[in-house]
Design a protein around this motif. Structure first.
Motif, mmCIF file in Angstrom:
data_model
loop_
_atom_site.group_PDB
_atom_site.id
_atom_site.type_symbol
_atom_site.label_atom_id
_atom_site.label_comp_id
_atom_site.label_asym_id
_atom_site.label_seq_id
_atom_site.Cartn_x
_atom_site.Cartn_y
_atom_site.Cartn_z
ATOM 1 N N PRO A 34 0.870 -1.162 0.190
ATOM 2 C CA PRO A 34 0.010 0.032 0.033
ATOM 3 C C PRO A 34 0.812 1.233 0.039
ATOM 4 C CG PRO A 34 -0.774 -1.522 1.757
ATOM 5 C CD PRO A 34 0.752 -1.813 1.102
ATOM 6 N N LYS A 35 0.148 2.332 -0.516
ATOM 7 C CA LYS A 35 0.951 3.689 -0.554
ATOM 8 C C LYS A 35 0.289 4.649 0.270
ATOM 9 C CE LYS A 35 3.609 3.028 -4.672
ATOM 10 N NZ LYS A 35 3.961 3.530 -6.167
ATOM 11 N N ILE A 36 0.998 5.607 0.707
ATOM 12 C CA ILE A 36 0.386 6.626 1.421
ATOM 13 C C ILE A 36 0.663 7.801 0.594
ATOM 14 C CG2 ILE A 36 0.531 8.173 3.434
ATOM 15 C CD1 ILE A 36 1.753 6.229 4.986
ATOM 16 N N SER A 37 -0.585 8.698 0.472
ATOM 17 C CA SER A 37 -0.643 9.563 -0.475
ATOM 18 C C SER A 37 0.293 10.926 -0.137
ATOM 19 C CB SER A 37 -2.154 10.281 -0.638
ATOM 20 O OG SER A 37 -1.923 11.565 -1.394
ATOM 21 N N ALA A 38 1.082 11.235 -0.832
ATOM 22 C CA ALA A 38 2.055 12.386 -0.490
ATOM 23 C C ALA A 38 1.428 13.707 -0.577
ATOM 24 C CB ALA A 38 3.356 12.404 -1.503
ATOM 25 N N ALA A 39 0.375 13.745 -1.376
ATOM 26 C CA ALA A 39 -0.161 15.024 -1.721
ATOM 27 C C ALA A 39 -1.053 15.600 -0.142
ATOM 28 C CB ALA A 39 -1.298 14.868 -3.017
ATOM 29 N N LEU A 116 -8.168 15.437 10.357
ATOM 30 C CA LEU A 116 -7.242 14.474 10.053
ATOM 31 C C LEU A 116 -8.113 13.761 8.771
ATOM 32 C CD1 LEU A 116 -5.789 12.908 13.181
ATOM 33 C CD2 LEU A 116 -4.481 14.205 11.867
ATOM 34 N N MET A 117 -7.210 13.547 7.651
ATOM 35 C CA MET A 117 -7.679 12.951 6.600
ATOM 36 C C MET A 117 -6.817 12.119 5.785
ATOM 37 S SD MET A 117 -10.779 13.981 5.967
ATOM 38 C CE MET A 117 -11.503 13.587 4.344
ATOM 39 N N PHE A 118 -6.974 10.901 6.140
ATOM 40 C CA PHE A 118 -6.004 9.628 5.770
ATOM 41 C C PHE A 118 -6.391 9.336 4.210
ATOM 42 C CE2 PHE A 118 -6.422 9.401 10.322
ATOM 43 C CZ PHE A 118 -5.263 9.860 10.579
ATOM 44 N N GLU A 119 -5.147 9.232 3.231
ATOM 45 C CA GLU A 119 -5.447 8.807 2.155
ATOM 46 C C GLU A 119 -4.356 7.595 1.600
ATOM 47 O OE1 GLU A 119 -5.855 10.569 -2.701
ATOM 48 O OE2 GLU A 119 -5.406 11.805 -0.818
ATOM 49 N N TRP A 120 -4.800 6.633 1.259
ATOM 50 C CA TRP A 120 -3.976 5.306 0.938
ATOM 51 C C TRP A 120 -4.458 4.692 -0.359
ATOM 52 C CZ3 TRP A 120 -0.240 2.834 3.892
ATOM 53 C CH2 TRP A 120 0.057 3.339 5.202
ATOM 54 N N THR A 121 -3.456 4.050 -0.868
ATOM 55 C CA THR A 121 -3.666 3.247 -2.322
ATOM 56 C C THR A 121 -3.495 1.747 -1.814
ATOM 57 O OG1 THR A 121 -3.077 5.129 -3.646
ATOM 58 C CG2 THR A 121 -3.047 2.984 -4.584
ATOM 59 N N LYS A 151 -6.683 3.215 -7.530
ATOM 60 C CA LYS A 151 -7.377 4.429 -7.031
ATOM 61 C C LYS A 151 -6.991 4.567 -5.382
ATOM 62 C CE LYS A 151 -12.175 5.687 -5.677
ATOM 63 N NZ LYS A 151 -13.473 5.245 -5.881
ATOM 64 N N SER A 152 -7.028 5.791 -5.056
ATOM 65 C CA SER A 152 -6.799 5.962 -3.981
ATOM 66 C C SER A 152 -8.175 6.236 -3.012
ATOM 67 C CB SER A 152 -6.026 7.274 -3.431
ATOM 68 O OG SER A 152 -6.549 8.403 -4.084
ATOM 69 N N PHE A 153 -8.078 6.053 -1.439
ATOM 70 C CA PHE A 153 -9.118 6.024 -0.713
ATOM 71 C C PHE A 153 -8.881 6.929 0.465
ATOM 72 C CE2 PHE A 153 -9.616 2.050 -3.144
ATOM 73 C CZ PHE A 153 -10.608 2.120 -3.401
ATOM 74 N N MET A 159 -8.691 4.500 12.744
ATOM 75 C CA MET A 159 -8.432 2.916 12.664
ATOM 76 C C MET A 159 -8.238 2.646 11.090
ATOM 77 S SD MET A 159 -9.162 -0.095 14.103
ATOM 78 C CE MET A 159 -10.579 -0.192 15.137
ATOM 79 N N TYR A 160 -8.432 3.339 10.284
ATOM 80 C CA TYR A 160 -8.290 3.037 8.980
ATOM 81 C C TYR A 160 -6.571 3.293 8.626
ATOM 82 C CZ TYR A 160 -7.956 4.339 3.965
ATOM 83 O OH TYR A 160 -7.358 4.572 2.458
ATOM 84 N N ASP A 161 -6.017 4.205 9.252
ATOM 85 C CA ASP A 161 -4.471 4.434 9.137
ATOM 86 C C ASP A 161 -4.109 3.214 9.817
ATOM 87 O OD1 ASP A 161 -2.718 6.485 7.904
ATOM 88 O OD2 ASP A 161 -1.948 6.770 9.891
#
Length: 455
Positions: A34-39, A116-121, A151-153, A159-161
């Motif tokens: 998985p990847k963490i959004s850098a943006a 806090l807004m967590f974004e992952w792929t 797609k990222s979510f 808990m998601y992070d």
């Protein structure tokens, strides 16, 4: 002197199992991590600035920021190191777990200054099913890799992070397994798969059900597949099957004659596990299946056929060594049929046609043809010996007791238990008058989302 003494005497063909059997037996799919959004920037220190002024709390937030950044860099490197991803995930997981626990036990003080807004792929999803690369180690193993970035979510749930950080470790161990497999380190690869299977088991049996059971809005279409109970359940089975493939290959790599009866049972167990994996994906994880690389499912179908054929092949060799010549010939004949290309896409007999299919599986074609040739030569030699020496009757149809039946294979079920250590909550202190902040409504709304993951 007789001239025949100077003539070359034809050598008997080498009928030992070929290297192609080893490579095909160990062929696995390499998922990405998985990847963490850098943006989308996350800053725990700023988000908890008001309530997190206690020195130990401040240290926790600053460390979480630092180690999340390191995990992001590890997962997004030009050349991803599985070892590095696992290392950084292990360092970050306890920190984000502690932050989550702090909010759970002090909900009245869990107020944020910044959302806090967590974004992952996802690491197991693909946005382009036709762009998949396969690596085929010509010496000892091969592996296929996933397609382009999916797609990222986005979610506000801590808990998601936490879930995605744990998934990073699991998929990192699976990636390490494919690296070890390609290097011929099959015992190490088996251990990696056992660890990956254990992490997926923890997610689907313990962690994710708790998240869902508290009434949170966990909709599969809004989260990566690593957050789906059925998907992680399927991956648990897949990684155990992959680990067993490594065990089979370890046996095949050893000098001398292997235990054919044991290999036959192990290969059938792999086939049974892969079929169970596909049944879960089709019936329970349809959302995840729709996002995954189609080449991957072609490889699974190919492996099911290969493992079935190898099981019959090893059963035949075991029967021949026991002087059960007729049964051995019948089993080897079935093994050759099981390795033939399917007549149609809908057919379940044989293996999928990879000559016209995805380029990622093209490297396997040569090994498939080599194994087919070996089985045909072995069958020919056996039939010749039987016709000239043994004269055993070859059954047209094997009795059930003469052949291992589907569902009766040996499964090692090798899975390393994963334990998420208890987290120490950090002190959150709400200063007097802080409830009057203009963003208090926003903080309260976020806290409701956090509480949805309460145990």
């Amino acid at each position: 002197m007789a001239s025949y003494l100077y003539e070359d005497i034809p050598l008997s063909p080498n009928l030992d199992h070929p290297d192609s059997a080893i490579r095909l037996a160990s062929c696995v799919h390499r998922f990405k991590v998985p990847k963490i959004s850098a943006a989308r920037k996350i800053n725990f220190a700023q988000s908890f600035d008001t309530v997190g002024q206690h020195p130990s709390t401040r240290r926790l937030m600053l460390h979480a920021d630092d180690f999340r950044k390191l995990l992001q860099e590890a997962c997004d490197a030009d050349k991803v190191s599985a070892e590095r991803v696992v290392k950084e995930a292990r360092r970050y997981t306890p920190l984000i777990h502690s932050i989550l626990t702090s909010c759970k036990v002090q909900p009245e003080n869990a107020r944020l200054d910044e959302k806090l807004m967590f974004e992952w792929t996802s690491g197991i999803e693909s946005s382009n099913n036709s762009n998949n690369n396969s690596s085929n180690n010509k010496k000892k193993g091969n592996a296929a890799s996933a397609g382009q970035t999916a797609k990222s979510f986005v979610s506000e749930a801590i808990m998601y992070d936490l879930t995605m950080s744990i998934a990073c470790e699991g998929l990192g161990r699976a990636a390490s397994a494919t690296e070890n497999s390609a290097a011929g380190e099959f015992a190490a690869a088996s251990r990696d798969y056992a660890a990956a299977a254990g992490i997926m088991e923890f997610l689907y049996k313990d962690h994710l059900p708790k998240w869902v059971s508290k009434g949170s809005n966990v909709q599969p279409q809004k989260l990566p597949s690593e957050c789906h109970v059925a998907a992680t359940k399927a991956l648990h089975i897949l990684f155990m099957a992959n680990g067993q493939q490594m065990a089979v290959t370890t046996v095949l790599m050893k000098p001398g004659k292997p235990n054919y009866s044991l290999l036959a049972k192990l290969c059938l167990g792999i086939m049974d596990s892969l079929e169970d994996f596909m049944a879960i994906v089709r019936n329970e994880a349809t959302e995840a299946k729709s996002r995954m690389d189609k080449d991957f499912f072609t490889l699974v179908a190919l492996q099911i056929g290969i493992q079935k054929s190898l099981s019959l092949y090893f059963q035949g060799r075991a029967a021949w060594d026991k002087d059960d010549f007729g049964v051995a010939i019948a089993l080897m004949s079935e093994a050759t049929l099981a390795l033939k290309t399917r007549d149609s896409v809908a057919s379940k007999k044989g293996v999928p046609d990879i000559s016209k299919g995805p380029t990622s599986l093209t490297p396997l074609k040569k090994d498939l043809n080599d194994l087919r040739k070996h089985m045909s030569e072995l069958l020919h030699e056996w039939e010749k010996d039987n016709n000239n020496v043994y004269f055993a009757s070859v059954p047209q149809e094997l009795a059930a007791e003469k052949k291992l039946q589907p569902g009766t294979g040996l499964r090692m079920n090798k899975s390393e238990t994963f334990i998420l250590a208890e987290a120490e909550p950090a002190l959150l202190v709400l200063p007097e008058g802080a409830l009057q902040r203009s963003d208090s409504d926003l903080a309260r709304e976020l806290q409701e989302k956090l509480n949805a993951g309460d145990e």
